[in-house]
Design a protein around this motif. Structure first.
Motif, short mmCIF file in Angstrom:
data_model
loop_
_atom_site.label_atom_id
_atom_site.label_comp_id
_atom_site.label_asym_id
_atom_site.label_seq_id
_atom_site.Cartn_x
_atom_site.Cartn_y
_atom_site.Cartn_z
N LEU A 206 -0.73 -1.35 -28.57
CA LEU A 206 0.58 -0.72 -28.67
C LEU A 206 0.51 0.81 -28.64
CD1 LEU A 206 2.10 -3.03 -31.45
CD2 LEU A 206 2.52 -3.12 -28.97
N VAL A 207 -0.68 1.38 -28.42
CA VAL A 207 -0.86 2.83 -28.41
C VAL A 207 -1.12 3.29 -26.98
CG1 VAL A 207 -2.25 4.76 -29.25
CG2 VAL A 207 -1.77 2.83 -30.75
N ASP A 208 -0.41 4.34 -26.55
CA ASP A 208 -0.57 4.89 -25.20
C ASP A 208 -1.53 6.07 -25.16
OD1 ASP A 208 1.48 3.17 -24.01
OD2 ASP A 208 2.89 4.37 -25.19
N GLU A 209 -1.60 6.82 -26.26
CA GLU A 209 -2.41 8.03 -26.27
C GLU A 209 -2.96 8.28 -27.69
OE1 GLU A 209 -2.04 12.64 -24.71
OE2 GLU A 209 -0.22 11.61 -25.31
N THR B 181 -10.93 -4.37 -34.72
CA THR B 181 -11.33 -5.76 -34.49
C THR B 181 -11.38 -6.13 -33.02
OG1 THR B 181 -9.05 -6.51 -34.77
CG2 THR B 181 -10.46 -6.53 -36.73
N ASN B 182 -10.68 -5.40 -32.17
CA ASN B 182 -10.67 -5.71 -30.74
C ASN B 182 -11.39 -4.65 -29.93
OD1 ASN B 182 -9.27 -8.12 -31.04
ND2 ASN B 182 -7.30 -7.11 -31.01
N ALA B 183 -12.36 -3.98 -30.53
CA ALA B 183 -13.12 -2.95 -29.83
C ALA B 183 -14.06 -3.62 -28.82
CB ALA B 183 -13.91 -2.12 -30.84
N PRO B 184 -14.43 -2.94 -27.78
CA PRO B 184 -14.22 -1.51 -27.58
C PRO B 184 -12.84 -1.21 -26.99
CG PRO B 184 -15.54 -2.36 -25.77
CD PRO B 184 -15.30 -3.51 -26.73
N HIS B 185 -12.33 -0.05 -27.35
CA HIS B 185 -11.12 0.49 -26.73
C HIS B 185 -11.57 1.61 -25.83
CE1 HIS B 185 -8.32 -1.79 -29.20
NE2 HIS B 185 -9.14 -1.54 -30.23
N ARG B 186 -11.04 1.65 -24.62
CA ARG B 186 -11.47 2.65 -23.65
C ARG B 186 -10.34 3.62 -23.34
NH1 ARG B 186 -13.89 -2.08 -22.63
NH2 ARG B 186 -16.16 -2.06 -22.52
N TYR C 159 -6.37 11.82 -25.25
CA TYR C 159 -6.92 10.69 -24.49
C TYR C 159 -5.81 9.68 -24.18
CZ TYR C 159 -11.56 12.06 -26.30
OH TYR C 159 -12.69 12.73 -26.63
N ARG C 160 -5.62 9.35 -22.92
CA ARG C 160 -4.75 8.24 -22.55
C ARG C 160 -5.54 6.95 -22.75
NH1 ARG C 160 0.41 8.66 -22.40
NH2 ARG C 160 0.49 6.87 -21.04
N VAL C 161 -4.90 5.94 -23.31
CA VAL C 161 -5.54 4.66 -23.54
C VAL C 161 -5.54 3.88 -22.22
CG1 VAL C 161 -5.44 2.47 -24.81
CG2 VAL C 161 -4.79 4.62 -25.93
N ARG C 162 -6.70 3.35 -21.86
CA ARG C 162 -6.80 2.49 -20.65
C ARG C 162 -6.33 1.10 -20.99
NH1 ARG C 162 -12.68 3.36 -17.97
NH2 ARG C 162 -12.60 5.63 -17.79
N ARG C 163 -5.63 0.50 -20.07
CA ARG C 163 -5.18 -0.90 -20.24
C ARG C 163 -5.84 -1.76 -19.19
NH1 ARG C 163 -2.91 0.31 -24.51
NH2 ARG C 163 -0.78 0.87 -24.82
#
Length: 193
Positions: A143-146, A167-172, A189-193
């Motif tokens: 739910l996070v964009d940046e 718990t759902n890492a890694p986040h890129r 940092y923009r979150v990659r989806r």
């Protein structure tokens, strides 16, 4: 409209010392000669020109702020007038008795509900997350964009971490936009989806 988290963080990943102290971290808010006022006339920041541009950009677009009950209690709910000037959504399973007496504060029971409610309140503006734990949960829920980090040149050794317990890492993330300020390097940092 974006959902983002902005925290000031030590080089070793803490947003506060073990006693919730931020004195070692928040020095950059007074390390310059450019005034950035907040929506509350009691508060303003004295930062360098580059940090001022970043702060103005981050603050100007906020339509709602999300925090947890702990920060709400530490600040007395900002007396229902957060310095950012936006309404506040508090994620808690235990709303205070005077919750109905705070027209600019909404209490919700979960992170997903809090982000949804904050988006409704914000309309076309951004939603800012002001809690490390809520940011962590929101990242895990995608739910996070940046993520914005104001990185301060200090090692605290212990304290409250920004990104603990994912718990759902890694986040890129995409490559950062880097803004070199005085007493802080700001990384967006923009979150990659």
């Amino acid at each position: 409209m974006a959902v983002y988290s902005h925290m000031t963080m030590s080089l070793d990943g803490y947003i506060a010392d073990p006693k919730d102290g931020t004195g070692e971290l928040f020095g950059w808010y007074g390390a310059g000669d450019v005034t950035v006022p907040s929506a509350d006339e009691r508060w303003s920041f004295q930062v360098d020109a580059d940090s001022a541009r970043m702060l103005r950009d981050v603050l100007a677009g906020v339509g709602a702020l999300i925090c947890g009950r702990r920060l709400f209690d530490l600040t007395n709910g900002w007396d229902d007038s957060h310095p950012i000037g936006a309404p506040v959504v508090v994620v808690t399973h235990n709303a205070p008795r005077d919750a109905g007496e705070r027209p600019r504060t909404t209490f919700v029971g979960g992170v997903a509900e809090g982000i949804a409610r904050a988006k409704e309140i914000a309309g076309e503006k951004d939603v800012s997350i002001a809690s490390a734990d809520i940011a962590r949960q929101a990242l895990d829920l995608e739910l996070v964009d940046e993520v914005v980090v104001s990185l301060v040149p200090v090692l605290l050794g212990a304290g409250i971490p920004y990104f603990a317990g994912l718990t759902n890492a890694p986040h890129r993330f995409d490559d950062p936009v880097v803004i070199q300020g005085r007493r802080a390097t700001h990384l967006r940092y923009r979150v990659r989806r």
